[in-house]
Design a protein around this motif. Structure first.
Motif, short mmCIF file in Angstrom:
data_model
loop_
_atom_site.label_atom_id
_atom_site.label_comp_id
_atom_site.label_asym_id
_atom_site.label_seq_id
_atom_site.Cartn_x
_atom_site.Cartn_y
_atom_site.Cartn_z
N THR A 126 0.82 -1.16 0.11
CA THR A 126 -0.12 0.02 -0.09
C THR A 126 0.90 1.25 -0.06
OG1 THR A 126 -0.12 -0.16 2.29
CG2 THR A 126 -2.01 -1.16 1.18
N THR A 127 0.34 2.26 -0.48
CA THR A 127 1.22 3.41 -0.74
C THR A 127 0.27 4.48 -0.16
OG1 THR A 127 2.03 2.93 -2.64
CG2 THR A 127 2.00 5.29 -2.32
N LYS A 128 0.84 5.43 0.66
CA LYS A 128 0.34 6.65 1.48
C LYS A 128 0.51 7.86 0.42
CE LYS A 128 0.57 4.68 5.97
NZ LYS A 128 1.02 4.62 7.42
N ALA A 129 -0.40 8.98 0.76
CA ALA A 129 -0.33 10.08 0.16
C ALA A 129 1.02 10.97 0.69
CB ALA A 129 -1.63 10.81 0.48
N SER A 130 1.40 11.81 -0.15
CA SER A 130 2.77 12.51 0.24
C SER A 130 2.44 13.82 -0.07
CB SER A 130 3.82 11.73 -0.59
OG SER A 130 5.04 12.71 -0.27
N GLU A 131 3.06 14.68 0.65
CA GLU A 131 2.83 16.17 0.63
C GLU A 131 3.64 16.66 -0.30
OE1 GLU A 131 2.06 18.04 4.57
OE2 GLU A 131 0.15 17.03 4.68
N THR A 132 5.06 16.01 -0.22
CA THR A 132 6.39 16.35 -0.90
C THR A 132 6.40 15.66 -2.37
OG1 THR A 132 7.64 14.73 0.05
CG2 THR A 132 7.50 16.58 1.17
N ALA A 133 5.67 14.85 -2.80
CA ALA A 133 5.79 14.11 -4.01
C ALA A 133 5.41 15.15 -5.05
CB ALA A 133 5.03 12.96 -3.98
N THR A 165 -4.04 -4.07 -8.87
CA THR A 165 -3.34 -2.91 -8.64
C THR A 165 -4.50 -1.85 -8.72
OG1 THR A 165 -1.61 -1.18 -9.07
CG2 THR A 165 -2.51 -2.32 -10.85
N GLY A 166 -4.35 -0.67 -8.12
CA GLY A 166 -5.04 0.35 -8.13
C GLY A 166 -4.94 1.58 -7.33
N GLY A 167 -5.86 2.76 -7.54
CA GLY A 167 -5.72 3.85 -6.60
C GLY A 167 -7.10 3.82 -5.82
N LEU A 168 -6.91 4.36 -4.84
CA LEU A 168 -7.96 4.61 -3.68
C LEU A 168 -8.31 5.98 -3.60
CD1 LEU A 168 -6.76 1.74 -1.22
CD2 LEU A 168 -8.47 1.56 -3.14
N GLU A 169 -9.73 6.46 -3.49
CA GLU A 169 -9.94 7.64 -3.16
C GLU A 169 -9.56 8.03 -1.76
OE1 GLU A 169 -14.42 6.61 -1.84
OE2 GLU A 169 -13.79 8.70 -1.99
N PRO A 170 -9.05 9.13 -1.46
CA PRO A 170 -8.42 9.55 -0.34
C PRO A 170 -9.36 9.67 0.89
CG PRO A 170 -8.32 11.50 -1.74
CD PRO A 170 -8.80 10.40 -2.60
N GLY A 171 -10.48 9.94 0.53
CA GLY A 171 -11.66 10.05 1.50
C GLY A 171 -12.10 8.95 2.18
N GLY A 172 -12.83 8.04 1.69
CA GLY A 172 -13.40 6.74 2.18
C GLY A 172 -14.43 6.99 3.05
N PHE A 189 -10.37 12.55 6.11
CA PHE A 189 -9.96 12.59 7.61
C PHE A 189 -8.87 13.61 8.08
CE2 PHE A 189 -11.89 8.41 6.69
CZ PHE A 189 -13.13 8.44 7.49
N ALA A 190 -9.01 13.83 9.03
CA ALA A 190 -8.00 15.10 9.25
C ALA A 190 -6.53 14.73 9.12
CB ALA A 190 -7.98 15.46 10.83
N GLU A 191 -6.13 13.52 9.16
CA GLU A 191 -4.49 12.93 8.86
C GLU A 191 -4.64 12.35 7.26
OE1 GLU A 191 -2.08 13.43 10.49
OE2 GLU A 191 -2.92 14.76 12.03
N SER A 192 -4.92 13.20 6.46
CA SER A 192 -4.86 12.66 5.06
C SER A 192 -3.52 12.13 4.67
CB SER A 192 -5.12 14.00 4.02
OG SER A 192 -4.38 14.84 3.97
N LYS A 193 -2.25 12.52 5.41
CA LYS A 193 -1.04 12.06 4.84
C LYS A 193 -1.04 10.41 5.15
CE LYS A 193 1.28 13.51 9.07
NZ LYS A 193 2.28 14.57 9.66
N GLU A 194 -1.77 9.94 6.01
CA GLU A 194 -1.77 8.50 6.85
C GLU A 194 -2.85 7.77 5.80
OE1 GLU A 194 0.05 7.29 9.08
OE2 GLU A 194 0.95 9.23 9.29
N ALA A 195 -3.39 8.38 4.95
CA ALA A 195 -4.61 7.89 3.94
C ALA A 195 -3.77 6.87 3.00
CB ALA A 195 -5.46 8.71 3.20
N VAL A 196 -4.26 5.70 2.80
CA VAL A 196 -3.74 4.96 1.46
C VAL A 196 -4.43 5.20 0.49
CG1 VAL A 196 -3.67 2.45 0.78
CG2 VAL A 196 -3.37 2.77 3.41
N VAL A 197 -3.64 5.40 -0.62
CA VAL A 197 -3.91 6.14 -1.94
C VAL A 197 -3.74 5.13 -3.04
CG1 VAL A 197 -3.80 8.39 -1.20
CG2 VAL A 197 -2.07 7.44 -2.35
N GLY A 198 -3.01 4.11 -2.82
CA GLY A 198 -3.00 2.93 -3.97
C GLY A 198 -2.54 1.76 -3.12
#
Length: 109
Positions: free
Chosen positions: A6-13, A40-47, A64-73
């Motif tokens: 799983t891959t998490k969102a990144s603010e610096t990517a 394989t696939g991407g996931l909506e960040p909200g859920g 959710f508040a901690e969007s950087k912890e959200a799995v996005v793919g």
């Protein structure tokens, strides 16, 4: 052995560009041809979050508040060993750049 990466969102990517799409397409094609990539696939960040406690279930819509912890793919792979899964994860991270991925073995039939 099956592994879920799983891959998490990144603010610096950096934003994906043509080079990234080409490299990722070639990587996915290689893994698919080898039979290693099962899905394989991407996931909506909200859920939607479901929490159960004492028989009650609370349902909360994201984001959710901690969007950087959200799995996005994700990628579900079939490989011979944990080391092979980690090597594929390294190759993926080199293509996409900064960020975080987690690899977990999938148990069951």
């Amino acid at each position: 052995m099956r592994y879920l990466m799983t891959t998490k969102a990144s603010e610096t990517a950096k934003a994906p560009d043509e080079k990234l799409f080409a490299e990722m397409g070639a990587f996915i094609e290689e893994l698919s041809a080898a039979g290693a990539l099962l899905a394989t696939g991407g996931l909506e960040p909200g859920g939607v979050r479901l929490v159960s406690e004492g028989g009650d279930i609370t349902v909360t819509d994201g984001p959710f508040a901690e969007s950087k912890e959200a799995v996005v793919g994700f990628a579900l792979i079939e490989v011979r060993s944990k080391e092979e899964a980690v090597e594929l994860g390294r190759r993926f991270r080199k293509i996409v750049g900064d960020g975080e991925s987690v690899i977990q073995q999938v148990f069951g039939p």
